[in-house]
Design a protein around this motif. Structure first.
Motif, PDB file in Angstrom:
ATOM      1  N   TYR A  54      -7.984  -6.769   0.358  1.00 17.29           N
ATOM      2  CA  TYR A  54      -7.463  -8.283   0.381  1.00 17.29           C
ATOM      3  C   TYR A  54      -8.374  -9.389  -0.236  1.00 17.29           C
ATOM      4  N   GLY A  55      -9.834  -8.973  -0.069  1.00 17.99           N
ATOM      5  CA  GLY A  55     -10.897  -9.700  -1.082  1.00 17.99           C
ATOM      6  C   GLY A  55     -11.622 -10.125   0.213  1.00 17.99           C
ATOM      7  N   CYS A 102       0.271  -5.388  18.737  1.00 17.89           N
ATOM      8  CA  CYS A 102       0.669  -4.758  17.790  1.00 17.89           C
ATOM      9  C   CYS A 102      -0.321  -4.633  16.513  1.00 17.89           C
ATOM     10  N   ARG A 103      -1.051  -3.977  16.780  1.00 18.86           N
ATOM     11  CA  ARG A 103      -2.454  -4.693  15.521  1.00 18.86           C
ATOM     12  C   ARG A 103      -2.183  -3.212  14.863  1.00 18.86           C
ATOM     13  N   PRO A 104      -2.428  -2.353  14.752  1.00 11.30           N
ATOM     14  CA  PRO A 104      -2.096  -1.771  14.203  1.00 11.30           C
ATOM     15  C   PRO A 104      -0.906  -1.566  12.965  1.00 11.30           C
ATOM     16  N   CYS A 105      -0.206  -1.855  13.588  1.00  7.96           N
ATOM     17  CA  CYS A 105       1.505  -1.903  12.898  1.00  7.96           C
ATOM     18  C   CYS A 105       1.222  -3.333  11.710  1.00  7.96           C
ATOM     19  N   VAL A 106       0.432  -4.169  12.576  1.00  8.86           N
ATOM     20  CA  VAL A 106       0.451  -5.584  12.076  1.00  8.86           C
ATOM     21  C   VAL A 106      -0.829  -5.359  10.162  1.00  8.86           C
ATOM     22  N   TRP A 107      -1.548  -4.052  10.766  1.00  8.94           N
ATOM     23  CA  TRP A 107      -2.636  -4.361   9.474  1.00  8.94           C
ATOM     24  C   TRP A 107      -1.724  -3.198   8.615  1.00  8.94           C
ATOM     25  N   CYS A 108      -1.020  -2.314   9.038  1.00  9.34           N
ATOM     26  CA  CYS A 108       0.115  -1.763   8.065  1.00  9.34           C
ATOM     27  C   CYS A 108       0.806  -2.531   7.150  1.00  9.34           C
ATOM     28  N   GLN A 109       1.929  -3.331   7.669  1.00  4.70           N
ATOM     29  CA  GLN A 109       2.692  -4.693   7.483  1.00  4.70           C
ATOM     30  C   GLN A 109       1.790  -4.717   6.519  1.00  4.70           C
ATOM     31  N   MET A 110       0.601  -5.487   6.968  1.00  6.50           N
ATOM     32  CA  MET A 110       0.209  -6.088   5.426  1.00  6.50           C
ATOM     33  C   MET A 110      -0.430  -5.609   4.710  1.00  6.50           C
ATOM     34  N   SER A 111      -0.946  -3.834   4.755  1.00  6.47           N
ATOM     35  CA  SER A 111      -0.525  -3.514   3.827  1.00  6.47           C
ATOM     36  C   SER A 111      -0.450  -2.926   2.529  1.00  6.47           C
ATOM     37  N   ARG A 112       1.530  -2.502   3.261  1.00  5.61           N
ATOM     38  CA  ARG A 112       2.436  -3.016   2.645  1.00  5.61           C
ATOM     39  C   ARG A 112       2.644  -4.228   1.565  1.00  5.61           C
ATOM     40  N   MET A 114       0.549  -6.016   0.544  1.00 10.75           N
ATOM     41  CA  MET A 114      -0.459  -6.129  -0.411  1.00 10.75           C
ATOM     42  C   MET A 114       0.234  -5.857  -1.545  1.00 10.75           C
ATOM     43  N   LYS A 115       0.771  -4.233  -1.591  1.00  7.57           N
ATOM     44  CA  LYS A 115       1.391  -3.186  -2.621  1.00  7.57           C
ATOM     45  C   LYS A 115       2.231  -3.621  -3.302  1.00  7.57           C
ATOM     46  N   GLU A 116       2.995  -4.380  -2.283  1.00  9.70           N
ATOM     47  CA  GLU A 116       4.000  -5.440  -2.814  1.00  9.70           C
ATOM     48  C   GLU A 116       4.262  -5.992  -3.963  1.00  9.70           C
ATOM     49  N   ARG A 117       3.270  -7.279  -3.362  1.00 10.91           N
ATOM     50  CA  ARG A 117       3.431  -7.987  -4.373  1.00 10.91           C
ATOM     51  C   ARG A 117       1.828  -7.888  -5.293  1.00 10.91           C
ATOM     52  N   ASP A 118       0.836  -6.623  -5.419  1.00 12.94           N
ATOM     53  CA  ASP A 118      -0.080  -6.934  -6.510  1.00 12.94           C
ATOM     54  C   ASP A 118       0.592  -7.860  -7.958  1.00 12.94           C
ATOM     55  N   LEU A 119       0.187  -7.836  -8.131  1.00 15.15           N
ATOM     56  CA  LEU A 119       0.416  -8.918  -9.508  1.00 15.15           C
ATOM     57  C   LEU A 119      -0.493  -8.226 -10.309  1.00 15.15           C
ATOM     58  N   GLN A 120      -0.468  -7.855 -11.436  1.00 19.45           N
ATOM     59  CA  GLN A 120      -0.716  -7.716 -12.774  1.00 19.45           C
ATOM     60  C   GLN A 120      -0.847  -8.227 -13.843  1.00 19.45           C
ATOM     61  N   ILE A 121      -2.486  -8.971 -14.064  1.00 25.73           N
ATOM     62  CA  ILE A 121      -2.220 -10.778 -14.998  1.00 25.73           C
ATOM     63  C   ILE A 121      -2.685  -9.495 -16.523  1.00 25.73           C
ATOM     64  N   ALA A 122      -1.698  -9.968 -17.332  1.00 22.47           N
ATOM     65  CA  ALA A 122      -2.456  -9.197 -18.877  1.00 22.47           C
ATOM     66  C   ALA A 122      -2.632 -10.592 -19.322  1.00 22.47           C
TER      67      ALA A 122
END
Length: 129
Positions: A54-55, A102-112, A114-122
């Motif tokens: 996440y940076g 629901c801490r583990p579920c929160v972290w898994c949701q945030m990971s999903r 980030m993967k879904e919204r990962d924007l590759q900039i060219a």
């Protein structure tokens, strides 16, 4: 009378196909079983990796362990930050409740998310005129 020439450079625009809701529900851990297992079996390692992705500082989530209260401040603040960054609707109260219970579920949701919204900039070079 002065002659003023105004030149405006083209600015990049970003069009997002994402909505203002989370891409997956809090309990959709089965969407990515290996990641869910990693979060379950080695939660500290998992949160550190996700914070880095996440940076944020790699070891920042470890501060949740050392904070005295019941509410994990780092998990809650990263979730709130992610909601603001991606324009996801929600409240800090909801972030607080989910981060606490629901801490583990929160972290898994945030990971999903980030993967879904990962924007590759060219960057494309145009020819000079």
């Amino acid at each position: 009378m002065s002659n003023v020439m105004v030149i405006t450079q083209p600015q990049p625009t970003m069009i997002s196909a994402h909505s203002d809701h989370w891409g997956s529900d809090i309990c959709d851990c089965c969407d990515d079983v290996p990641e869910c297992c990693f979060a379950f079996w080695c939660f500290s390692c998992y949160t550190c990796i996700q914070a880095r992705n996440y940076g944020e500082c790699l070891c920042l989530p470890l501060l949740d362990i050392f904070c005295g209260g019941m509410i994990p401040p780092i998990t809650m603040s990263i979730r709130t930050s992610m909601r603001q960054r991606y324009g996801i609707q929600g409240t800090m109260c909801n972030d607080c409740v989910l981060s606490t219970f629901c801490r583990p579920c929160v972290w898994c949701q945030m990971s999903r998310e980030m993967k879904e919204r990962d924007l590759q900039i060219a960057l494309i070079r145009t020819r000079n005129l």
